[in-house]
Design a protein around this motif. Structure first.
Motif, PDB file in Angstrom:
ATOM      1  N   ALA A 287       0.823  -1.209   0.000  1.00 58.66           N
ATOM      2  CA  ALA A 287       0.000   0.000   0.000  1.00 58.66           C
ATOM      3  C   ALA A 287       0.858   1.259   0.000  1.00 58.66           C
ATOM      4  CB  ALA A 287      -0.936  -0.009   1.206  1.00 58.66           C
ATOM      5  N   ARG A 288       1.932   1.249   0.785  1.00 58.08           N
ATOM      6  CA  ARG A 288       2.817   2.425   0.810  1.00 58.08           C
ATOM      7  C   ARG A 288       3.475   2.634  -0.555  1.00 58.08           C
ATOM      8  NH1 ARG A 288       4.034   0.378   6.025  1.00 58.08           N
ATOM      9  NH2 ARG A 288       5.975  -0.597   5.319  1.00 58.08           N
ATOM     10  N   ILE A 290       2.272   1.642  -3.496  1.00 54.39           N
ATOM     11  CA  ILE A 290       1.235   2.101  -4.436  1.00 54.39           C
ATOM     12  C   ILE A 290       0.947   3.580  -4.238  1.00 54.39           C
ATOM     13  CG2 ILE A 290      -1.217   1.914  -5.019  1.00 54.39           C
ATOM     14  CD1 ILE A 290      -0.999  -1.097  -4.521  1.00 54.39           C
ATOM     15  N   ALA A 291       0.898   4.022  -2.988  1.00 52.50           N
ATOM     16  CA  ALA A 291       0.658   5.440  -2.717  1.00 52.50           C
ATOM     17  C   ALA A 291       1.742   6.305  -3.348  1.00 52.50           C
ATOM     18  CB  ALA A 291       0.587   5.669  -1.205  1.00 52.50           C
ATOM     19  N   GLU A 320      -7.041  -0.992   0.242  1.00 50.63           N
ATOM     20  CA  GLU A 320      -7.642   0.254  -0.248  1.00 50.63           C
ATOM     21  C   GLU A 320      -7.596   1.350   0.810  1.00 50.63           C
ATOM     22  OE1 GLU A 320     -11.516  -0.891  -1.591  1.00 50.63           O
ATOM     23  OE2 GLU A 320     -10.786  -1.609  -3.540  1.00 50.63           O
ATOM     24  N   VAL A 323      -3.890   2.580   1.123  1.00 49.63           N
ATOM     25  CA  VAL A 323      -3.491   3.432  -0.003  1.00 49.63           C
ATOM     26  C   VAL A 323      -4.103   4.816   0.153  1.00 49.63           C
ATOM     27  CG1 VAL A 323      -3.715   3.800  -2.494  1.00 49.63           C
ATOM     28  CG2 VAL A 323      -3.111   1.532  -1.619  1.00 49.63           C
ATOM     29  N   SER A 324      -5.373   4.855   0.519  1.00 45.54           N
ATOM     30  CA  SER A 324      -6.049   6.142   0.715  1.00 45.54           C
ATOM     31  C   SER A 324      -5.388   6.953   1.829  1.00 45.54           C
ATOM     32  CB  SER A 324      -7.520   5.894   1.045  1.00 45.54           C
ATOM     33  OG  SER A 324      -8.201   7.115   1.251  1.00 45.54           O
ATOM     34  N   TYR A 326      -2.194   6.697   2.907  1.00 51.02           N
ATOM     35  CA  TYR A 326      -0.815   7.067   2.605  1.00 51.02           C
ATOM     36  C   TYR A 326      -0.699   8.019   1.420  1.00 51.02           C
ATOM     37  CZ  TYR A 326       0.582   3.124   5.592  1.00 51.02           C
ATOM     38  OH  TYR A 326       0.775   2.267   6.646  1.00 51.02           O
ATOM     39  N   ALA A 327      -1.693   8.066   0.550  1.00 50.79           N
ATOM     40  CA  ALA A 327      -1.588   8.836  -0.690  1.00 50.79           C
ATOM     41  C   ALA A 327      -1.675  10.337  -0.441  1.00 50.79           C
ATOM     42  CB  ALA A 327      -2.674   8.405  -1.664  1.00 50.79           C
ATOM     43  N   ALA A 332      -5.534  10.240  -4.982  1.00 44.68           N
ATOM     44  CA  ALA A 332      -6.111   8.897  -4.954  1.00 44.68           C
ATOM     45  C   ALA A 332      -7.619   8.904  -4.731  1.00 44.68           C
ATOM     46  CB  ALA A 332      -5.435   8.068  -3.870  1.00 44.68           C
ATOM     47  N   ILE A 337      -8.496   0.465  -7.609  1.00 43.90           N
ATOM     48  CA  ILE A 337      -7.557  -0.642  -7.481  1.00 43.90           C
ATOM     49  C   ILE A 337      -8.308  -1.886  -7.916  1.00 43.90           C
ATOM     50  CG2 ILE A 337      -6.077  -1.966  -5.927  1.00 43.90           C
ATOM     51  CD1 ILE A 337      -5.882   0.498  -4.152  1.00 43.90           C
TER      52      ILE A 337
END
Length: 377
Positions: A287-288, A290-291, A320, A323-324, A326-327, A332, A337
């Motif tokens: 997730a980190r 992807i962010a 999900e 990601v939200s 960290y983004a 985002a 995804i």
């Protein structure tokens, strides 16, 4: 258009191309005579003037290959992305190029013999986990396979007598998913694939695969996520693929065997505390990463293939939400995804697209050239 849409009526082709009906009729007739498409009568009961349906002739096939450290995937893929047959050849060790070709030859002979129809092989496509110079047909470096400066395309052409093309496996998979899968309606995509050898990446920007100065862009598995972490095959430490990988899952699974060919089933049901915790940890690291990719590429969609798709299926809400969190907002906010839709067929269909490319650019010329090569053979 017929290949990528898998079927289309003459009326649809007229509308989509802007050409008149007589021109479309003439083009379709040429392709039918060349044995590249089939034309059938429209379904009865349609409103308005009936229009014949055009479908690709899936007997026109290519050899699709994806070598990895533990297995070689081989398929015969027909026009329209039709999988005519496939083999997963398990390996005891890392294959050389010569061994790979020998395995592929045996698999192709077997698949051809088992085919329900006579197939016309027009090319070969090889999707390799590593750095590739596609225009030269050369694998510059595939660290897990221990390949360096291997002229793969030329070697396959010599072995099979048909044109061959090679590209990075993630770029090939991204192409397939864009044409036939989850990415069909998107122009900006980050694709991540998890395999035994690591994590590959591909990036679609404004509808085109991002290549970079040397053609090596998209090596997202070698993004630094843990400074001073485990040593990676690339020679650096702390890459994403050293933190998120099948080998760590296998260690956490203990005595439970994880079938790489069917990871969804292997991870279904009740899991041990250790394995569940490792899945959580890998999802958080992913997730980190992807962010960070969202900040760099601002994609519409992130598509996850291979074992990363399995992780996403197991921890959808966790990934999900992370990601939200960290983004960099609002990049985002509208991000999707998704799991790769083509699943096990993804990389083979992508490899096939490499081989079909010359035929799609100039179908009649390439078709006649292949016929002449077969006649000479």
């Amino acid at each position: 258009m017929v290949h990528h849409r898998r079927s289309a009526s003459r009326a649809e082709l007229t509308r989509l191309t802007g050409l008149n009906r007589s021109t479309i009729g003439a083009l379709v007739s040429e392709l039918v005579i060349a044995g590249l498409v089939e034309e059938t009568a429209p379904a009865t009961g349609t409103i308005g003037r009936p229009s014949p349906i055009i479908r690709p002739d899936s007997r026109v096939t290519v050899i699709a290959v994806n070598p990895d450290v533990d297995a070689i995937l081989v398929g015969l893929i027909g026009l329209g992305g039709a999988v005519q047959g496939r083999r997963r050849i398990a390996l005891d060790g890392v294959p050389s190029v010569a061994a790979t070709i020998a395995h592929v030859r045996t698999a192709v002979e077997s698949l051809t013999a088992e085919a329900s129809a006579d197939l016309h092989v027009v090319g070969a496509g090889i999707a390799v986990p590593g750095l590739v110079r596609p225009l030269e047909g050369v694998v510059a470096r595939a660290p897990h396979l221990l390949w360096r400066e291997e002229p793969i395309a030329a070697m396959f052409e010599s072995a099979f007598g048909v044109p061959a093309a090679v590209d990075n496996d993630a770029n090939a998979a991204l192409t397939a998913e864009t044409l036939f899968g989850a990415g069909r309606d998107h122009s900006h995509i980050v694709y991540l694939n998890g395999s035994t050898s690591g994590i590959g990446g591909g990036v679609l920007v404004a509808g085109a695969v991002l290549r970079g100065a040397d053609g090596f862009a998209g090596e997202l598995g070698h993004t630094l996520v843990t400074p001073g972490g485990e040593l990676c095959h690339c020679g650096r430490s702390g890459c994403l693929e050293t933190e998120v990988n099948l080998q760590r899952l296998e260690v956490a699974a203990g005595s439970v065997t994880l079938d790489h060919g069917d990871l969804d089933t292997a991870l279904a049901g009740d899991l041990s505390v250790e394995l569940s915790a490792e899945i959580d940890r890998q999802v958080d690291v992913l997730a980190r990463a992807i962010a960070s990719f969202v900040s760099v590429f601002n994609p519409e969609s992130v598509v996850l293939g291979g074992f990363l798709g399995t992780l996403y299926a197991l921890r959808t809400e966790r990934l999900e939400a992370a990601v939200s969190a960290y983004a960099f907002s609002p990049l985002a906010d509208a991000l999707r995804i998704e799991r790769a839709a083509l699943r096990d067929e993804l990389i083979l269909v992508g490899a096939a697209e490499l081989a079909f490319a010359p035929l799609l650019v100039d179908p009649l010329r390439e078709h006649h050239a292949v016929g002449e090569r077969h006649a000479l053979g």
